[in-house]
Enzyme design. Structure first.
Site, mmCIF file in Angstrom:
data_model
loop_
_atom_site.group_PDB
_atom_site.id
_atom_site.type_symbol
_atom_site.label_atom_id
_atom_site.label_comp_id
_atom_site.label_asym_id
_atom_site.label_seq_id
_atom_site.Cartn_x
_atom_site.Cartn_y
_atom_site.Cartn_z
ATOM 1 N N ARG A 156 0.779 -1.399 0.019
ATOM 2 C CA ARG A 156 -0.132 -0.038 -0.021
ATOM 3 C C ARG A 156 0.853 1.254 -0.009
ATOM 4 O O ARG A 156 0.575 2.061 -0.811
ATOM 5 C CB ARG A 156 -0.749 0.060 1.230
ATOM 6 C CG ARG A 156 -1.965 -1.201 1.153
ATOM 7 C CD ARG A 156 -2.890 -0.779 2.717
ATOM 8 N NE ARG A 156 -3.825 -1.671 2.843
ATOM 9 C CZ ARG A 156 -3.575 -2.848 3.229
ATOM 10 N NH1 ARG A 156 -2.428 -3.112 3.733
ATOM 11 N NH2 ARG A 156 -4.748 -3.668 3.495
ATOM 12 N N SER A 176 9.507 -6.216 -5.869
ATOM 13 C CA SER A 176 8.537 -6.510 -4.553
ATOM 14 C C SER A 176 8.544 -7.971 -4.451
ATOM 15 O O SER A 176 8.827 -8.575 -5.675
ATOM 16 C CB SER A 176 7.211 -6.012 -5.068
ATOM 17 O OG SER A 176 6.177 -5.783 -3.767
ATOM 18 N N ARG A 238 11.441 0.192 8.319
ATOM 19 C CA ARG A 238 11.808 -0.540 9.684
ATOM 20 C C ARG A 238 13.337 -0.306 9.400
ATOM 21 O O ARG A 238 13.866 -0.565 8.396
ATOM 22 C CB ARG A 238 11.397 -1.913 9.743
ATOM 23 C CG ARG A 238 10.016 -2.044 10.218
ATOM 24 C CD ARG A 238 9.794 -1.385 11.619
ATOM 25 N NE ARG A 238 8.529 -1.623 12.163
ATOM 26 C CZ ARG A 238 7.406 -0.686 12.074
ATOM 27 N NH1 ARG A 238 7.609 0.358 11.516
ATOM 28 N NH2 ARG A 238 6.246 -1.099 12.560
ATOM 29 N N GLU A 267 16.087 1.899 17.780
ATOM 30 C CA GLU A 267 15.455 3.344 18.152
ATOM 31 C C GLU A 267 15.297 3.345 19.549
ATOM 32 O O GLU A 267 15.038 2.268 20.369
ATOM 33 C CB GLU A 267 14.040 3.160 17.480
ATOM 34 C CG GLU A 267 14.001 3.382 15.924
ATOM 35 C CD GLU A 267 12.750 3.351 15.296
ATOM 36 O OE1 GLU A 267 11.542 3.563 15.939
ATOM 37 O OE2 GLU A 267 12.599 3.243 13.938
ATOM 38 N N HIS A 285 11.002 8.735 13.531
ATOM 39 C CA HIS A 285 9.838 7.790 13.396
ATOM 40 C C HIS A 285 8.568 8.710 13.215
ATOM 41 O O HIS A 285 7.539 8.456 14.153
ATOM 42 C CB HIS A 285 9.776 6.529 14.195
ATOM 43 C CG HIS A 285 9.236 5.621 13.731
ATOM 44 N ND1 HIS A 285 9.552 4.273 13.917
ATOM 45 C CD2 HIS A 285 8.141 5.334 12.928
ATOM 46 C CE1 HIS A 285 8.885 3.265 13.373
ATOM 47 N NE2 HIS A 285 7.921 3.924 12.945
ATOM 48 N N GLY A 287 6.531 8.665 10.675
ATOM 49 C CA GLY A 287 5.744 8.417 9.381
ATOM 50 C C GLY A 287 4.329 8.628 9.411
ATOM 51 O O GLY A 287 3.604 8.993 8.489
HETATM 52 C C1 DGY Z 1 3.691 1.638 11.691
HETATM 53 O O1 DGY Z 1 2.265 1.685 11.686
HETATM 54 O O2 DGY Z 1 4.537 0.298 11.331
HETATM 55 C C2 DGY Z 1 4.558 2.781 11.752
HETATM 56 O O3 DGY Z 1 5.905 2.420 11.872
HETATM 57 C C3 DGY Z 1 3.816 3.564 13.060
HETATM 58 O O4 DGY Z 1 4.441 4.966 12.743
#
Ligand code: DGY
Length: 326
Positions: A156, A176, A238, A267, A285, A287
């Site tokens: 996604r 992928s 990650r 982290e 982090h 995202g």
């Molecule tokens: C996730 O949902 O895996 C993200 O890394 C969280 O910020």
């Protein structure tokens, strides 16, 4: 009897209120992760846990919580959970996919733009009084428009990143596990490319693969050596997908032009030397960290948790093998 649930960090109030309507909630009020000991102690009498990606949920913790019926992770990634062990015990594990796709893709683009156009580096120089004034050869970066974007992991988030690349007239190549149907490749204007070829061709390599033993250090010294010296590595997936020490060496020696990182191997620690480098943008982090997305993640994590406790199939079940429950 109302089920007892442990919520390991504060969440948006609306989602917590929904949970409190149906359960006795033990909420970690402290603005930090629970220590291992606290987690082990507070799981003891719980029927469910709403966990964060910073909580290690393994067999030992499951032993400490013999009543545990559901593990609802507040993240799309679930590498903090021993899913095999949960499945063996028949405990459903759930996650929050979909709702954070667009925010994470936005952040990926923030890093692409920042790394290539040296925005954070320029900001540091400007604040420190090191700006010599407009200068023809100072702080030159690399064009994003028209460049080749290499996406590793076309789930996604990878696809959402690819969609945005159309606005920058980029050529998009991807690698992928599963190749997209031709129709979708056409719609995204993305072509499939073996990993090594992608590393050789891309100006921006962006990681969107899930982390597992199989993808540990997917990008190590050999892969970095395949990248162009003018290319950038972007990681919003990650940390352990990348050998961080090898990356520090590659950035220091100019083997690649730069990097944009939102995630790290250990982290919140950083590999030695990473923070001293100017050709890397480091975000903590972020995202999924928008008000809208975190609210939707919280709603979904609560829905997942309540569904299992009420005997319904949760909207996002990670370990299909446990359903229907025996
Ligand atoms: C996730 O949902 O895996 C993200 O890394 C969280 O910020």
């Amino acid at each position: 009897m109302r089920p007892k649930v442990l919520v390991t960090r504060k969440l948006p109030a609306e989602a917590l209120e929904q949970l409190e309507k149906h359960c006795d909630v033990d909420l970690n009020e402290a603005d930090r992760p629970l220590t291992r000991q606290e987690l082990m102690r507070r799981i003891r009498d719980k029927d469910g846990i709403l966990s964060m990606l910073t909580d290690r949920i393994d067999g030992e913790l499951m032993d400490a919580g013999p009543n545990l019926k559901v593990i609802s992770n507040y993240a799309v990634g679930f590498n903090n959970i021993d899913v095999k062990e949960a499945t063996r015990r028949g405990i459903p594990v759930t996650n929050t996919p979909g709702v954070l796709t667009e925010s994470t893709a936005d952040l990926t683009w923030a890093l692409i733009m920042d790394a290539a156009r040296r925005v954070s580096e320029g900001d540091r120089a400007t604040r420190a009084g090191r700006w010599p004034g407009w200068s023809p050869m100072w702080m030159l970066g690399r064009d994003v428009h028209g460049a080749t974007l290499g996406i590793i992991g076309m789930g996604r988030i990878g696809r959402a990143v690819a969609r945005r690349a159309r606005g920058f007239d980029m050529r998009v190549i991807y690698f992928s596990r599963t190749r997209l149907p031709e129709e979708e490749e056409r719609a995204l204007r993305a072509s499939y490319c073996p990993l090594q070829e992608l590393l050789r061709q891309a100006d921006f390599v962006s990681l969107h693969a899930p982390y597992s033993e199989a993808t540990h250090h997917l990008i190590g010294p050999e892969e970095l050596a395949m990248m162009k010296p003018t290319a950038y590595l972007i990681n919003t997936a990650r940390g352990p997908l990348v050998d961080e020490q090898a990356l520090v060496r590659a950035l220091r020696e100019g083997q690649i032009a730069g990097a944009g990182l939102d995630v790290y191997e250990r982290e919140p620690e950083l590999a030695e030397g990473l923070a001293e480098l100017d050709n890397v943008v480091l975000s903590p982090h972020l995202g999924s960290s928008t008000w809208q997305t975190r609210l939707q993640m919280a709603r979904l994590a609560v829905d997942n948790l309540l569904a299992v406790l009420q005997g319904r199939r949760p909207p996002h079940l990670v370990n299909e093998a446990v359903w229907p429950r025996k």
